[in-house]
Design a protein around this motif. Sequence first.
Motif, PDB file in Angstrom:
ATOM      1  N   MET A   1      31.339  44.566  49.669  1.00 50.59           N
ATOM      2  CA  MET A   1      31.504  45.401  48.486  1.00 50.59           C
ATOM      3  C   MET A   1      31.322  46.857  48.899  1.00 50.59           C
ATOM      4  O   MET A   1      30.405  47.196  49.636  1.00 50.59           O
ATOM      5  N   ARG A   2      32.180  47.710  48.368  1.00 47.61           N
ATOM      6  CA  ARG A   2      32.060  49.147  48.585  1.00 47.61           C
ATOM      7  C   ARG A   2      31.147  49.716  47.502  1.00 47.61           C
ATOM      8  O   ARG A   2      31.283  49.390  46.320  1.00 47.61           O
ATOM      9  N   VAL A   3      30.236  50.598  47.910  1.00 52.05           N
ATOM     10  CA  VAL A   3      29.311  51.235  46.977  1.00 52.05           C
ATOM     11  C   VAL A   3      29.383  52.741  47.181  1.00 52.05           C
ATOM     12  O   VAL A   3      29.087  53.252  48.265  1.00 52.05           O
ATOM     13  N   LEU A  22      21.115  49.679  52.247  1.00 52.32           N
ATOM     14  CA  LEU A  22      22.256  48.922  51.750  1.00 52.32           C
ATOM     15  C   LEU A  22      23.324  48.735  52.832  1.00 52.32           C
ATOM     16  O   LEU A  22      23.990  47.704  52.872  1.00 52.32           O
ATOM     17  N   SER A  23      23.470  49.698  53.722  1.00 52.30           N
ATOM     18  CA  SER A  23      24.372  49.525  54.864  1.00 52.30           C
ATOM     19  C   SER A  23      23.879  48.372  55.729  1.00 52.30           C
ATOM     20  O   SER A  23      24.673  47.521  56.158  1.00 52.30           O
ATOM     21  N   TYR A  27      26.590  46.318  52.780  1.00 53.42           N
ATOM     22  CA  TYR A  27      27.423  47.063  51.827  1.00 53.42           C
ATOM     23  C   TYR A  27      28.165  48.177  52.558  1.00 53.42           C
ATOM     24  O   TYR A  27      27.638  48.790  53.489  1.00 53.42           O
ATOM     25  N   ASP A  28      29.390  48.442  52.119  1.00 54.16           N
ATOM     26  CA  ASP A  28      30.218  49.533  52.641  1.00 54.16           C
ATOM     27  C   ASP A  28      29.887  50.776  51.824  1.00 54.16           C
ATOM     28  O   ASP A  28      30.404  50.954  50.719  1.00 54.16           O
ATOM     29  N   MET A  29      29.009  51.615  52.344  1.00 54.22           N
ATOM     30  CA  MET A  29      28.509  52.766  51.602  1.00 54.22           C
ATOM     31  C   MET A  29      29.400  53.989  51.800  1.00 54.22           C
ATOM     32  O   MET A  29      29.816  54.283  52.921  1.00 54.22           O
ATOM     33  N   ASP A  63      36.573  45.506  45.214  1.00 55.14           N
ATOM     34  CA  ASP A  63      35.224  45.238  44.718  1.00 55.14           C
ATOM     35  C   ASP A  63      34.382  46.473  44.999  1.00 55.14           C
ATOM     36  O   ASP A  63      34.038  46.746  46.149  1.00 55.14           O
ATOM     37  N   SER A  64      34.082  47.236  43.959  1.00 58.49           N
ATOM     38  CA  SER A  64      33.445  48.528  44.134  1.00 58.49           C
ATOM     39  C   SER A  64      32.515  48.824  42.966  1.00 58.49           C
ATOM     40  O   SER A  64      32.868  48.570  41.813  1.00 58.49           O
ATOM     41  N   LYS A 126      19.591  46.706  43.937  1.00 60.39           N
ATOM     42  CA  LYS A 126      20.042  45.417  44.462  1.00 60.39           C
ATOM     43  C   LYS A 126      20.308  44.426  43.319  1.00 60.39           C
ATOM     44  O   LYS A 126      21.267  43.658  43.369  1.00 60.39           O
ATOM     45  N   LEU A 129      23.651  45.423  41.809  1.00 62.33           N
ATOM     46  CA  LEU A 129      24.781  45.093  42.683  1.00 62.33           C
ATOM     47  C   LEU A 129      25.041  43.589  42.752  1.00 62.33           C
ATOM     48  O   LEU A 129      26.187  43.163  42.886  1.00 62.33           O
TER      49      LEU A 129
END
Length: 170
Positions: A1-3, A22-23, A27-29, A63-64, A126, A129
């Motif tokens: 998921m991109r955040v 989160l990385s 997660y793709d920060m 998914d973001s 978290k 998310l």
Amino acid sequence: MRVHIATDHAGLELSQYFIEQLSAAGYDMVDHGPEEYDAADDYPAFCIHAARAVKEDRDQGLDSLGIVLGGSGNGEQMAANKVEGIRAALAWNLDTAKLARDHNNAQVVAIGGRQHSKEEALDIVKAFLAEEFTGEDRHERRIAQLGEYETTGDIKGKLDQVTARPVAQN
């Protein structure tokens, strides 16, 4: 998921902590700033930019979700909510974070960096998310009404039904 994440000076340290944690959790920060501490910075552009990126990703089927941070999270939530189609929720505990997704399908969570320890704030994020939208009819209907008002200035057949009544004072 991109955040997507954005902050002001009051949430900068927390933002950096979230990006790290989160990385590491997979997660793709994407950091929308600011890059350095400036007590005179203005959060609206950072938060609006992050919220727009969430909307663009979701419009493309990605998914973001987003996180906006400040001292209280209030102004940052207001800024993100100015992006058409975005629902940003101020979360201050696990329940409000989960309900923001579960009932309101919020795409952005706002957190007050001066309101929580780093660990507590991370747990709240978290929870946000990880939670899924239930898709229940009642929630879909209410979200559709918000969208209708946002784009038309009306909720067909609903606003006319609401009346204000004076309340007797004791």
